[in-house]
Motif scaffolding. Structure first.
Motif, PDB file in Angstrom:
ATOM      1  N   SER A  54       0.795  -1.227   0.000  1.00  0.00           N
ATOM      2  CA  SER A  54       0.000   0.000   0.000  1.00  0.00           C
ATOM      3  C   SER A  54       0.832   1.285   0.000  1.00  0.00           C
ATOM      4  CB  SER A  54      -0.936   0.014   1.204  1.00  0.00           C
ATOM      5  OG  SER A  54      -0.182  -0.030   2.400  1.00  0.00           O
ATOM      6  N   THR A  55       2.145   1.203   0.193  1.00  0.00           N
ATOM      7  CA  THR A  55       2.976   2.414   0.198  1.00  0.00           C
ATOM      8  C   THR A  55       4.086   2.300  -0.843  1.00  0.00           C
ATOM      9  OG1 THR A  55       4.374   1.533   1.949  1.00  0.00           O
ATOM     10  CG2 THR A  55       2.562   2.950   2.629  1.00  0.00           C
ATOM     11  N   PHE A  56       4.342   3.435  -1.509  1.00  0.00           N
ATOM     12  CA  PHE A  56       5.313   3.462  -2.593  1.00  0.00           C
ATOM     13  C   PHE A  56       6.085   4.771  -2.557  1.00  0.00           C
ATOM     14  CE2 PHE A  56       1.601   1.068  -3.692  1.00  0.00           C
ATOM     15  CZ  PHE A  56       2.114  -0.135  -4.150  1.00  0.00           C
ATOM     16  N   LEU A  57       7.359   4.708  -2.915  1.00  0.00           N
ATOM     17  CA  LEU A  57       8.167   5.913  -3.050  1.00  0.00           C
ATOM     18  C   LEU A  57       7.957   6.497  -4.437  1.00  0.00           C
ATOM     19  CD1 LEU A  57      11.597   4.967  -1.459  1.00  0.00           C
ATOM     20  CD2 LEU A  57       9.881   6.534  -0.571  1.00  0.00           C
ATOM     21  N   VAL A  58       7.833   7.808  -4.503  1.00  0.00           N
ATOM     22  CA  VAL A  58       7.728   8.516  -5.777  1.00  0.00           C
ATOM     23  C   VAL A  58       9.031   9.284  -5.929  1.00  0.00           C
ATOM     24  CG1 VAL A  58       6.439  10.234  -7.092  1.00  0.00           C
ATOM     25  CG2 VAL A  58       5.227   8.690  -5.523  1.00  0.00           C
ATOM     26  N   LYS A  59       9.893   8.809  -6.836  1.00  0.00           N
ATOM     27  CA  LYS A  59      11.221   9.414  -6.991  1.00  0.00           C
ATOM     28  C   LYS A  59      11.251  10.360  -8.182  1.00  0.00           C
ATOM     29  CE  LYS A  59      14.250   6.173  -4.737  1.00  0.00           C
ATOM     30  NZ  LYS A  59      15.497   5.433  -4.868  1.00  0.00           N
ATOM     31  N   GLU A  60      11.823  11.521  -7.938  1.00  0.00           N
ATOM     32  CA  GLU A  60      11.993  12.529  -8.990  1.00  0.00           C
ATOM     33  C   GLU A  60      12.851  11.943 -10.116  1.00  0.00           C
ATOM     34  OE1 GLU A  60      10.929  16.324 -10.125  1.00  0.00           O
ATOM     35  OE2 GLU A  60      10.739  15.674  -8.053  1.00  0.00           O
ATOM     36  N   GLY A  61      12.355  12.033 -11.325  1.00  0.00           N
ATOM     37  CA  GLY A  61      13.099  11.539 -12.469  1.00  0.00           C
ATOM     38  C   GLY A  61      13.008  10.038 -12.682  1.00  0.00           C
ATOM     39  N   ARG A  62      12.432   9.295 -11.743  1.00  0.00           N
ATOM     40  CA  ARG A  62      12.304   7.848 -11.864  1.00  0.00           C
ATOM     41  C   ARG A  62      10.855   7.408 -12.010  1.00  0.00           C
ATOM     42  NH1 ARG A  62      15.664   4.140  -9.391  1.00  0.00           N
ATOM     43  NH2 ARG A  62      14.282   2.795 -10.535  1.00  0.00           N
ATOM     44  N   THR A  63       9.928   8.183 -11.449  1.00  0.00           N
ATOM     45  CA  THR A  63       8.516   7.814 -11.485  1.00  0.00           C
ATOM     46  C   THR A  63       7.812   8.615 -12.571  1.00  0.00           C
ATOM     47  OG1 THR A  63       8.560   7.375  -9.108  1.00  0.00           O
ATOM     48  CG2 THR A  63       6.400   7.636 -10.139  1.00  0.00           C
ATOM     49  N   ARG A  64       7.207   7.910 -13.519  1.00  0.00           N
ATOM     50  CA  ARG A  64       6.448   8.554 -14.587  1.00  0.00           C
ATOM     51  C   ARG A  64       5.004   8.702 -14.108  1.00  0.00           C
ATOM     52  NH1 ARG A  64       6.214   4.854 -19.288  1.00  0.00           N
ATOM     53  NH2 ARG A  64       8.416   4.826 -18.813  1.00  0.00           N
ATOM     54  N   LEU A  65       4.460   9.901 -14.211  1.00  0.00           N
ATOM     55  CA  LEU A  65       3.083  10.183 -13.808  1.00  0.00           C
ATOM     56  C   LEU A  65       2.259  10.446 -15.056  1.00  0.00           C
ATOM     57  CD1 LEU A  65       4.056  12.551 -10.909  1.00  0.00           C
ATOM     58  CD2 LEU A  65       3.129  10.263 -10.656  1.00  0.00           C
ATOM     59  N   ARG A  66       1.112   9.762 -15.172  1.00  0.00           N
ATOM     60  CA  ARG A  66       0.254   9.865 -16.355  1.00  0.00           C
ATOM     61  C   ARG A  66      -1.202  10.061 -15.952  1.00  0.00           C
ATOM     62  NH1 ARG A  66       3.465  10.618 -20.458  1.00  0.00           N
ATOM     63  NH2 ARG A  66       4.896   8.966 -20.944  1.00  0.00           N
ATOM     64  N   GLN A  67      -1.820  11.089 -16.521  1.00  0.00           N
ATOM     65  CA  GLN A  67      -3.261  11.305 -16.357  1.00  0.00           C
ATOM     66  C   GLN A  67      -3.875  11.226 -17.739  1.00  0.00           C
ATOM     67  OE1 GLN A  67      -4.387  15.042 -14.607  1.00  0.00           O
ATOM     68  NE2 GLN A  67      -6.542  14.503 -14.588  1.00  0.00           N
TER      69      GLN A  67
END
Length: 108
Positions: A54-67
Motif C-alpha cells: 500500500s505504500t510506494f516511493l515517488v522518486k523525482e526523475g524515476r517515477t512517470r506520472l500519467r493522467q
C-alpha cells in the motif's frame, strides 16, 4: 586443466552475465489514493486486494506520472481517486516506476 578453465569462464560469461544485467522485476497494483506525503515522497493507497502493498516511493526523475495517458504532476493526483501503479522493489523499498489514473470528467 587450462581448456577446462577456459570453458568454465566462457560458460560463466554467457550464463551469469545476462542475469546480473537484468533489471528488477516490475509489479502492478491498483487501488484508491489515500494520501501523498511530499516530505517523504510517499504515496499511500488502499489496494483493491488486501494482500498487495500500500505504500510506494515517488522518486523525482524515476517515477512517470500519467493522467489520461498524458504526462502529469503529483499535484494533479487527486486523493480518493483510483490509480494503477507499476513498481519495483529496490533495496527493500517499493519504488513506483509509473503511476497512472483517469480524470474524473474525461473529455469526449
Amino acid at each position: 586443466l587450462l581448456p577446462v578453465l577456459c570453458l568454465a569462464t566462457v560458460c560463466q560469461l554467457f550464463v551469469a552475465g545476462p542475469l546480473h544485467a537484468m533489471p528488477p522485476l516490475q509489479h502492478r497494483v491498483t487501488g484508491i489514493v489515500q494520501k501523498f506525503d511530499p516530505q517523504t515522497r510517499t504515496l499511500t493507497i488502499a489496494p483493491t486486494k488486501s494482500d498487495l502493498p500500500s505504500t510506494f516511493l515517488v522518486k523525482e526523475g524515476r517515477t512517470r506520472l500519467r493522467q489520461d495517458g498524458k504526462q502529469a504532476t503529483v499535484e494533479q493526483l487527486h486523493a480518493t481517486g483510483p490509480v494503477r501503479i507499476y513498481y519495483r522493489t529496490e533495496l527493500g523499498q517499493r519504488v513506483a516506476t509509473e503511476i497512472s489514473w483517469r480524470s474524473e470528467n474525461p473529455k469526449p
